[in-house]
Design an enzyme around this catalytic site. Structure first.
Site, PDB file in Angstrom:
ATOM      1  N   LYS A   1       4.432 -17.089  53.197  1.00 45.80           N
ATOM      2  CA  LYS A   1       4.804 -17.602  51.878  1.00 45.80           C
ATOM      3  C   LYS A   1       5.899 -18.671  51.917  1.00 45.80           C
ATOM      4  CE  LYS A   1       2.537 -14.578  49.010  1.00 45.80           C
ATOM      5  NZ  LYS A   1       2.329 -13.305  49.712  1.00 45.80           N
TER       6      LYS A   1
ATOM      7  N   GLU B   1       6.760 -15.814  40.074  1.00 45.10           N
ATOM      8  CA  GLU B   1       6.264 -14.454  39.929  1.00 45.10           C
ATOM      9  C   GLU B   1       6.175 -13.863  41.335  1.00 45.10           C
ATOM     10  OE1 GLU B   1       4.315 -16.962  40.500  1.00 45.10           O
ATOM     11  OE2 GLU B   1       3.100 -16.089  42.098  1.00 45.10           O
TER      12      GLU B   1
ATOM     13  N   SER C   1      -0.592 -12.633  58.566  1.00 51.99           N
ATOM     14  CA  SER C   1       0.123 -13.349  57.510  1.00 51.99           C
ATOM     15  C   SER C   1       1.560 -12.878  57.306  1.00 51.99           C
ATOM     16  CB  SER C   1      -0.648 -13.245  56.192  1.00 51.99           C
ATOM     17  OG  SER C   1      -0.936 -11.890  55.875  1.00 51.99           O
TER      18      SER C   1
END
Ligand SMILES: *Cc1c(COP(=O)(O)O)cnc(C)c1O
Length: 402
Positions: free
Chosen positions: A93, A115, A382
């Site tokens: 991210k 969010e 990830s």
């Protein structure tokens, strides 16, 4: 043949999917964002600044790791893991958060909102906002705040305000609604860092572009290590950002198969999973037209996954199109499959994966044995599992697995 790398069109359409389904009050902001992004994308100074920050602050490039023991145990394809779990803040991210905050600064914005579901995107956003010295507000479902208390504490240490959202199911969908409501009200000085390849144009394209570094690196790394392209790529798919980041640079390589793994939850019954391609339908949610889980009347359905980061009713529009074209296949892993994979990777390779990533690992356990020993598989790891240790311990210690 369609040039898949040329998508979307200038209005954000991936075939029949995508677009800009937002209130009039946001159209100006989104058009401004799209224009600024187009300029930044072509600006070598912006790109150099982003590349330097990804390297010095986030820790790129990430290794492409040969999982030798897992390969031997499964007896099929040679397995490589793209180690996004080693990035600063623990997941892919940060690639997108860094890209978007540079863009926000370029646009003169002074306030950042976001969010978050699992909390990883909130942590990444709070991190880059702290580094930039900008005010930061994170919207998070109250249920997710409970599941991911560690990440809530991290965001607060980083100086962000975390706002609990109690509406509806009190998870990611409601948090996005609140963030959009905030943005409508404060759009002049606020940038909304959306966390996946979702939402209105230009987000799906922009988020994808900020994550394509995953696939770009993996492609050159595998060519250097093995001297050829991989046969199969695997990634878990929530909104779809880590998957499209890995897949995108390979889309025009016809010999490379790709499979996205969705969250099968407790099984494929409406309300028990978040696998949009298992019974989902075309609809519009939170700015974009795509596949989503809805009932006969178009009401968005409850979703469930053991991993908060995959627990969302819609999938990114580019995935919907690539699936229609048959370019990417989609499969799912249940909560149980993911927990087995979580334990298997931990004990075989000494790597504790995020529960989201464990879905991709479950994909390895299923698909690697069907390939031959001279074939190559790359799965995107990830994120790391630190945030999930308490939750997994509770489940696994009660129901130990062999
Ligand atoms: C958020 C998250 C995901 C799911 O989001 P995508 O946009 O589908 O990538 C997957 N893995 C980890 C570790 C995450 O934090």
């Amino acid at each position: 043949m369609i040039d898949l790398a040329a998508l979307p069109d200038s209005h954000g359409h991936f075939g029949p999917y995508g677009g800009m389904f937002v209130p009039e009050t946001l159209m100006t902001a989104l058009n401004e964002l799209a224009a600024e992004y187009e300029a930044a994308r072509r600006d070598p100074v912006f790109q150099a600044q982003l590349a330097k920050t990804l390297k010095d602050f986030a820790g790129r490039p990430t290794p492409l790791y040969y999982a030798e023991r897992l390969t031997q145990q499964l007896g099929g394809a040679k397995i490589y893991l793209k180690r996004e779990d080693l990035l600063h803040t623990g997941a892919h991210k940060i690639n997108n958060a860094l890209g978007q905050i540079l863009l926000a600064q370029r646009m003169g914005k002074t306030r950042i909102i976001a969010e978050t579901g699992a909390g990883q995107h909130g942590v990444a956003t709070a991190t880059v906002a702290a580094r930039a010295g900008l005010e930061c507000v994170i919207y998070m479902g109250a249920v997710d705040m409970e599941r991911q208390a560690l990440n809530v504490a991290r965001m607060r240490f980083l100086g962000a305000k975390v706002v609990p959202v109690t509406a509806g199911q009190a998870t990611l969908k409601e948090a996005i609604n609140e963030a959009m409501r905030d943005w409508v009200t404060h759009v002049r000085h606020t940038h909304y860092i959306l966390g996946s390849a979702l939402g209105s144009h230009p987000y799906p394209m922009m988020v994808r572009d900020f994550h394509r570094v995953i696939g770009d690196e993996a492609r050159s790394q595998i060519l250097q290590i093995e001297g050829r392209l991989p046969d199969l790529l695997l990634a878990c798919v929530g909104g779809g950002s880590n998957a499209i980041g890995l897949f995108w640079p390979f889309l025009n390589d016809e010999s490379v198969r790709m499979i996205g793994i969705e969250a099968g939850g407790r099984g494929i019954r409406l309300g028990d999973h978040a696998a949009r391609f298992q019974g989902g339908k075309l609809g519009v949610l939170q700015g974009t037209k795509t596949y989503l889980l809805a009932d006969e009347d178009g009401q968005i359905q409850l979703t469930h996954s053991v991993s908060a980061g995959l627990d969302y009713a819609a999938i990114g529009p580019e995935h919907a199109y690539l699936r229609d074209l048959g370019r990417i296949g989609y499969d799912f892993a249940t909560d149980d499959d993911a927990l087995d994979a979580f334990q298997r990777l931990s004990q075989t390779e000494g790597i504790i994966p995020a529960l989201e990533s464990a879905h991709a690992i479950a994909g390895i356990l299923k698909h690697a044995p069907t390939l031959s020993k001279d074939q190559i598989l790359i799965a995107n790891l990830s994120g790391r599992g630190d945030k999930d240790v308490a939750q997994a311990a509770e489940i696994l210690l009660q129901n130990p697995r062999p």
